[in-house]
Design a protein around this motif. Structure first.
Motif, PDB file in Angstrom:
ATOM      1  N   THR A 191      51.880  10.089  57.914  1.00 14.27           N
ATOM      2  CA  THR A 191      51.933  10.885  59.150  1.00 14.27           C
ATOM      3  C   THR A 191      52.832  12.101  58.991  1.00 14.27           C
ATOM      4  O   THR A 191      52.446  13.233  59.308  1.00 14.27           O
ATOM      5  CB  THR A 191      52.437  10.014  60.309  1.00 14.27           C
ATOM      6  N   THR A 192      54.046  11.874  58.503  1.00 10.71           N
ATOM      7  CA  THR A 192      55.026  12.958  58.402  1.00 10.71           C
ATOM      8  C   THR A 192      54.578  14.035  57.422  1.00 10.71           C
ATOM      9  O   THR A 192      54.615  15.238  57.736  1.00 10.71           O
ATOM     10  CB  THR A 192      56.392  12.396  57.952  1.00 10.71           C
ATOM     11  N   TRP A 193      54.129  13.618  56.234  1.00 11.56           N
ATOM     12  CA  TRP A 193      53.778  14.599  55.206  1.00 11.56           C
ATOM     13  C   TRP A 193      52.537  15.407  55.601  1.00 11.56           C
ATOM     14  O   TRP A 193      52.495  16.625  55.403  1.00 11.56           O
ATOM     15  CB  TRP A 193      53.557  13.906  53.871  1.00 11.56           C
ATOM     16  N   THR A 194      51.542  14.736  56.170  1.00 13.76           N
ATOM     17  CA  THR A 194      50.323  15.445  56.567  1.00 13.76           C
ATOM     18  C   THR A 194      50.618  16.458  57.662  1.00 13.76           C
ATOM     19  O   THR A 194      50.153  17.612  57.611  1.00 13.76           O
ATOM     20  CB  THR A 194      49.255  14.450  57.060  1.00 13.76           C
ATOM     21  N   LEU A 195      51.400  16.059  58.653  1.00 12.30           N
ATOM     22  CA  LEU A 195      51.745  16.966  59.744  1.00 12.30           C
ATOM     23  C   LEU A 195      52.508  18.180  59.225  1.00 12.30           C
ATOM     24  O   LEU A 195      52.205  19.329  59.594  1.00 12.30           O
ATOM     25  CB  LEU A 195      52.577  16.220  60.789  1.00 12.30           C
ATOM     26  N   CYS A 196      53.471  17.962  58.349  1.00 12.36           N
ATOM     27  CA  CYS A 196      54.263  19.075  57.807  1.00 12.36           C
ATOM     28  C   CYS A 196      53.411  19.988  56.926  1.00 12.36           C
ATOM     29  O   CYS A 196      53.598  21.208  56.928  1.00 12.36           O
ATOM     30  CB  CYS A 196      55.446  18.540  57.018  1.00 12.36           C
ATOM     31  N   ALA A 197      52.486  19.403  56.172  1.00 10.27           N
ATOM     32  CA  ALA A 197      51.597  20.215  55.344  1.00 10.27           C
ATOM     33  C   ALA A 197      50.739  21.133  56.211  1.00 10.27           C
ATOM     34  O   ALA A 197      50.573  22.323  55.906  1.00 10.27           O
ATOM     35  CB  ALA A 197      50.713  19.319  54.483  1.00 10.27           C
ATOM     36  N   LEU A 198      50.206  20.594  57.293  1.00  9.15           N
ATOM     37  CA  LEU A 198      49.355  21.399  58.183  1.00  9.15           C
ATOM     38  C   LEU A 198      50.161  22.518  58.835  1.00  9.15           C
ATOM     39  O   LEU A 198      49.686  23.659  58.955  1.00  9.15           O
ATOM     40  CB  LEU A 198      48.724  20.504  59.249  1.00  9.15           C
ATOM     41  N   ILE A 199      51.382  22.222  59.258  1.00 10.33           N
ATOM     42  CA  ILE A 199      52.234  23.245  59.875  1.00 10.33           C
ATOM     43  C   ILE A 199      52.579  24.334  58.860  1.00 10.33           C
ATOM     44  O   ILE A 199      52.521  25.533  59.170  1.00 10.33           O
ATOM     45  CB  ILE A 199      53.520  22.607  60.446  1.00 10.33           C
ATOM     46  N   THR A 200      52.937  23.925  57.649  1.00 10.36           N
ATOM     47  CA  THR A 200      53.309  24.895  56.612  1.00 10.36           C
ATOM     48  C   THR A 200      52.130  25.792  56.256  1.00 10.36           C
ATOM     49  O   THR A 200      52.276  27.023  56.115  1.00 10.36           O
ATOM     50  CB  THR A 200      53.808  24.171  55.351  1.00 10.36           C
ATOM     51  N   VAL A 201      50.953  25.199  56.106  1.00  9.86           N
ATOM     52  CA  VAL A 201      49.752  25.995  55.804  1.00  9.86           C
ATOM     53  C   VAL A 201      49.465  26.977  56.931  1.00  9.86           C
ATOM     54  O   VAL A 201      49.223  28.172  56.693  1.00  9.86           O
ATOM     55  CB  VAL A 201      48.539  25.065  55.568  1.00  9.86           C
ATOM     56  N   GLY A 202      49.502  26.503  58.171  1.00 14.90           N
ATOM     57  CA  GLY A 202      49.215  27.377  59.310  1.00 14.90           C
ATOM     58  C   GLY A 202      50.214  28.513  59.433  1.00 14.90           C
ATOM     59  O   GLY A 202      49.828  29.677  59.653  1.00 14.90           O
ATOM     60  N   PHE A 203      51.505  28.221  59.274  1.00 13.29           N
ATOM     61  CA  PHE A 203      52.530  29.252  59.396  1.00 13.29           C
ATOM     62  C   PHE A 203      52.410  30.282  58.273  1.00 13.29           C
ATOM     63  O   PHE A 203      52.492  31.496  58.518  1.00 13.29           O
ATOM     64  CB  PHE A 203      53.917  28.602  59.364  1.00 13.29           C
ATOM     65  N   THR A 204      52.219  29.819  57.044  1.00 17.48           N
ATOM     66  CA  THR A 204      52.112  30.739  55.909  1.00 17.48           C
ATOM     67  C   THR A 204      50.889  31.635  56.044  1.00 17.48           C
ATOM     68  O   THR A 204      50.944  32.835  55.729  1.00 17.48           O
ATOM     69  CB  THR A 204      52.056  29.958  54.585  1.00 17.48           C
ATOM     70  N   LEU A 205      49.785  31.074  56.503  1.00 17.39           N
ATOM     71  CA  LEU A 205      48.591  31.891  56.752  1.00 17.39           C
ATOM     72  C   LEU A 205      48.876  32.963  57.793  1.00 17.39           C
ATOM     73  O   LEU A 205      48.503  34.136  57.635  1.00 17.39           O
ATOM     74  CB  LEU A 205      47.440  31.009  57.222  1.00 17.39           C
ATOM     75  N   ALA A 206      49.545  32.576  58.876  1.00 16.29           N
ATOM     76  CA  ALA A 206      49.791  33.502  59.980  1.00 16.29           C
ATOM     77  C   ALA A 206      50.638  34.688  59.554  1.00 16.29           C
ATOM     78  O   ALA A 206      50.405  35.829  60.001  1.00 16.29           O
ATOM     79  CB  ALA A 206      50.467  32.761  61.134  1.00 16.29           C
ATOM     80  N   VAL A 207      51.626  34.458  58.681  1.00 20.16           N
ATOM     81  CA  VAL A 207      52.509  35.560  58.282  1.00 20.16           C
ATOM     82  C   VAL A 207      51.998  36.295  57.046  1.00 20.16           C
ATOM     83  O   VAL A 207      52.516  37.362  56.708  1.00 20.16           O
ATOM     84  CB  VAL A 207      53.947  35.048  58.026  1.00 20.16           C
ATOM     85  N   SER A 208      50.987  35.755  56.365  1.00 17.43           N
ATOM     86  CA  SER A 208      50.504  36.374  55.124  1.00 17.43           C
ATOM     87  C   SER A 208      49.307  37.292  55.327  1.00 17.43           C
ATOM     88  O   SER A 208      49.160  38.293  54.615  1.00 17.43           O
ATOM     89  CB  SER A 208      50.122  35.285  54.107  1.00 17.43           C
ATOM     90  N   LEU A 209      48.424  36.956  56.266  1.00 10.14           N
ATOM     91  CA  LEU A 209      47.206  37.743  56.455  1.00 10.14           C
ATOM     92  C   LEU A 209      47.543  39.170  56.869  1.00 10.14           C
ATOM     93  O   LEU A 209      48.259  39.406  57.838  1.00 10.14           O
ATOM     94  CB  LEU A 209      46.315  37.087  57.513  1.00 10.14           C
ATOM     95  N   ASN A 210      47.043  40.144  56.100  1.00  9.24           N
ATOM     96  CA  ASN A 210      47.237  41.551  56.438  1.00  9.24           C
ATOM     97  C   ASN A 210      46.140  42.372  55.756  1.00  9.24           C
ATOM     98  O   ASN A 210      45.163  41.810  55.245  1.00  9.24           O
ATOM     99  CB  ASN A 210      48.636  42.037  56.028  1.00  9.24           C
ATOM    100  N   ALA A 211      46.317  43.662  55.731  1.00 12.79           N
ATOM    101  CA  ALA A 211      45.283  44.521  55.152  1.00 12.79           C
ATOM    102  C   ALA A 211      45.101  44.289  53.658  1.00 12.79           C
ATOM    103  O   ALA A 211      44.007  44.496  53.115  1.00 12.79           O
ATOM    104  CB  ALA A 211      45.631  45.994  55.421  1.00 12.79           C
ATOM    105  N   ARG A 212      46.148  43.864  52.965  1.00 14.52           N
ATOM    106  CA  ARG A 212      46.071  43.630  51.525  1.00 14.52           C
ATOM    107  C   ARG A 212      45.664  42.200  51.187  1.00 14.52           C
ATOM    108  O   ARG A 212      45.031  41.948  50.168  1.00 14.52           O
ATOM    109  CB  ARG A 212      47.428  43.921  50.856  1.00 14.52           C
ATOM    110  N   ILE A 213      46.063  41.271  52.027  1.00 12.51           N
ATOM    111  CA  ILE A 213      45.865  39.846  51.741  1.00 12.51           C
ATOM    112  C   ILE A 213      44.859  39.264  52.723  1.00 12.51           C
ATOM    113  O   ILE A 213      45.143  39.134  53.924  1.00 12.51           O
ATOM    114  CB  ILE A 213      47.202  39.076  51.821  1.00 12.51           C
ATOM    115  N   GLY A 214      43.677  38.936  52.205  1.00 13.39           N
ATOM    116  CA  GLY A 214      42.649  38.331  53.036  1.00 13.39           C
ATOM    117  C   GLY A 214      42.762  36.816  53.026  1.00 13.39           C
ATOM    118  O   GLY A 214      43.724  36.235  52.537  1.00 13.39           O
ATOM    119  N   TRP A 215      41.713  36.173  53.567  1.00 12.28           N
ATOM    120  CA  TRP A 215      41.725  34.720  53.676  1.00 12.28           C
ATOM    121  C   TRP A 215      41.840  34.034  52.307  1.00 12.28           C
ATOM    122  O   TRP A 215      42.532  33.021  52.167  1.00 12.28           O
ATOM    123  CB  TRP A 215      40.459  34.236  54.380  1.00 12.28           C
TER     124      TRP A 215
END
Length: 321
Positions: free
Chosen positions: A67-91
């Motif tokens: 439970t703990t590891w899966t939840l933290c993995a999903l949060i980390t992936v979501g946060f990193t995606l949110a701050v990384s996506l820009n004109a240079r870095i796509g999906w």
């Protein structure tokens, strides 16, 4: 602190040896895939089988860790995606950046290092986190990487390919076989056991040496123009997420879930936090290359996190133990 460095130094020194061997051409770059193959298909599965066979099945099916590891993995992936996506870095590039932020080097480095620090009882939680990252986190990020210029059908196809890749990976099967042996109380014949033991003993040194060689190769390709040289702001924050945000998140979420009655011991939580404090998994670089992402950026994240982890991981150990 000095006692911690005494334990951690040999692990990072082997990474440095591999880096120097490849960068100085003492190890041909063409030999690196062979080392990877030996570790992936022979040595590391034998090591994981041995740990799985000697670990109580309850530790390999720990609901609190899952439970703990899966939840933290999903949060980390979501946060990193949110701050990384820009004109240079796509999906595509952002998804693999998110994967290296959430996926520590638990196989090549984590299991032997944490067992050396905390004893054999730490192997179960580390192995379970690795299984979650190989099946859930990796499959999710590969599916997200296909969202560039594609529809949901393209992401679904990528998700299926990711699952096929998991099924073809010998490491989860080695863990499963070891767990089955543990439950049944069965052991292979002595010559087979000795062969498995020899391969398992080779896993840690060869794997750590290979990590350094892979990182050196990525650096050399970038310098010769065969790989892109990313901007500092495109890779340094993700390396910091891996080394600081991820372990802090695991610690906070774990404490929160414990307070809500989740069956998770403090020792297991400590093992998970230290696993999260490890550098990024080096095999993500191979996945990024296979799926056409900016492997120069991914390799830089892995390189920075691996170099810095010699200090940051040791500090995490000194704070938690």
């Amino acid at each position: 602190m000095l006692q911690i460095f005494v334990i951690t130094f040999p692990f990072f020194a082997l990474v440095l040896c591999g880096y120097l061997a490849a960068s100085r051409r003492m190890l041909p770059l063409e030999a690196i895939p062979g080392l990877n193959g030996f570790v992936l298909f022979f040595a590391l599965p034998c090591m994981l089988y041995r740990f799985g066979a000697s670990t109580p099945i309850g530790q390999l099916l720990d609901v609190g860790v899952l439970t703990t590891w899966t939840l933290c993995a999903l949060i980390t992936v979501g946060f990193t995606l949110a701050v990384s996506l820009n004109a240079r870095i796509g999906w595509n590039d952002a998804a693999f950046g998110a994967l290296v932020a959430a996926f520590p080097n638990s196989g090549f480095m984590g299991v032997p290092l944490l067992v050396a620090l905390l004893g054999a009882q730490s192997a179960g939680p580390v192995i379970l986190t690795m299984v979650i990252d190989m099946i859930v986190t990796t499959s999710l990020c590969i599916a997200l990487s296909r969202l560039d210029g594609s529809d949901a059908h393209g992401a679904a196809e990528a998700f299926k390919k990711a699952l096929k890749g998991v099924l073809a990976n010998p490491m989860p099967w080695a863990i499963l076989l070891g767990a089955l042996v543990s439950v049944l109380g069965w052991a292979p014949p002595k010559p087979v056991t000795q062969t498995i033991g020899l391969l398992a003993d080779a896993a840690s040194p060869v794997a750590l040496f290979t990590i350094g060689a892979v990182l050196a190769r990525a650096q050399m390709l970038a310098k010769t123009g065969h790989a892109t040289v990313p901007l500092l702001r495109d890779y340094l924050p993700v390396a910091l997420f891996k080394l600081f945000l991820h372990p802090l998140l695991v610690w906070l979420v774990g404490l929160g879930l414990i307070s809500q009655g989740l069956p998770l011991s403090r020792f297991t939580l400590t093992v998970m936090v230290l696993t999260a404090a490890l550098p990024s998994a080096s095999n993500v670089s191979l996945l990024a290359e296979r799926f056409g992402a900016d492997n120069g950026r991914i390799a830089r994240i892995i390189l920075v996190s691996t170099a810095a982890a010699f200090v940051t991981f040791s500090l995490a150990v000194s704070l938690l133990l």
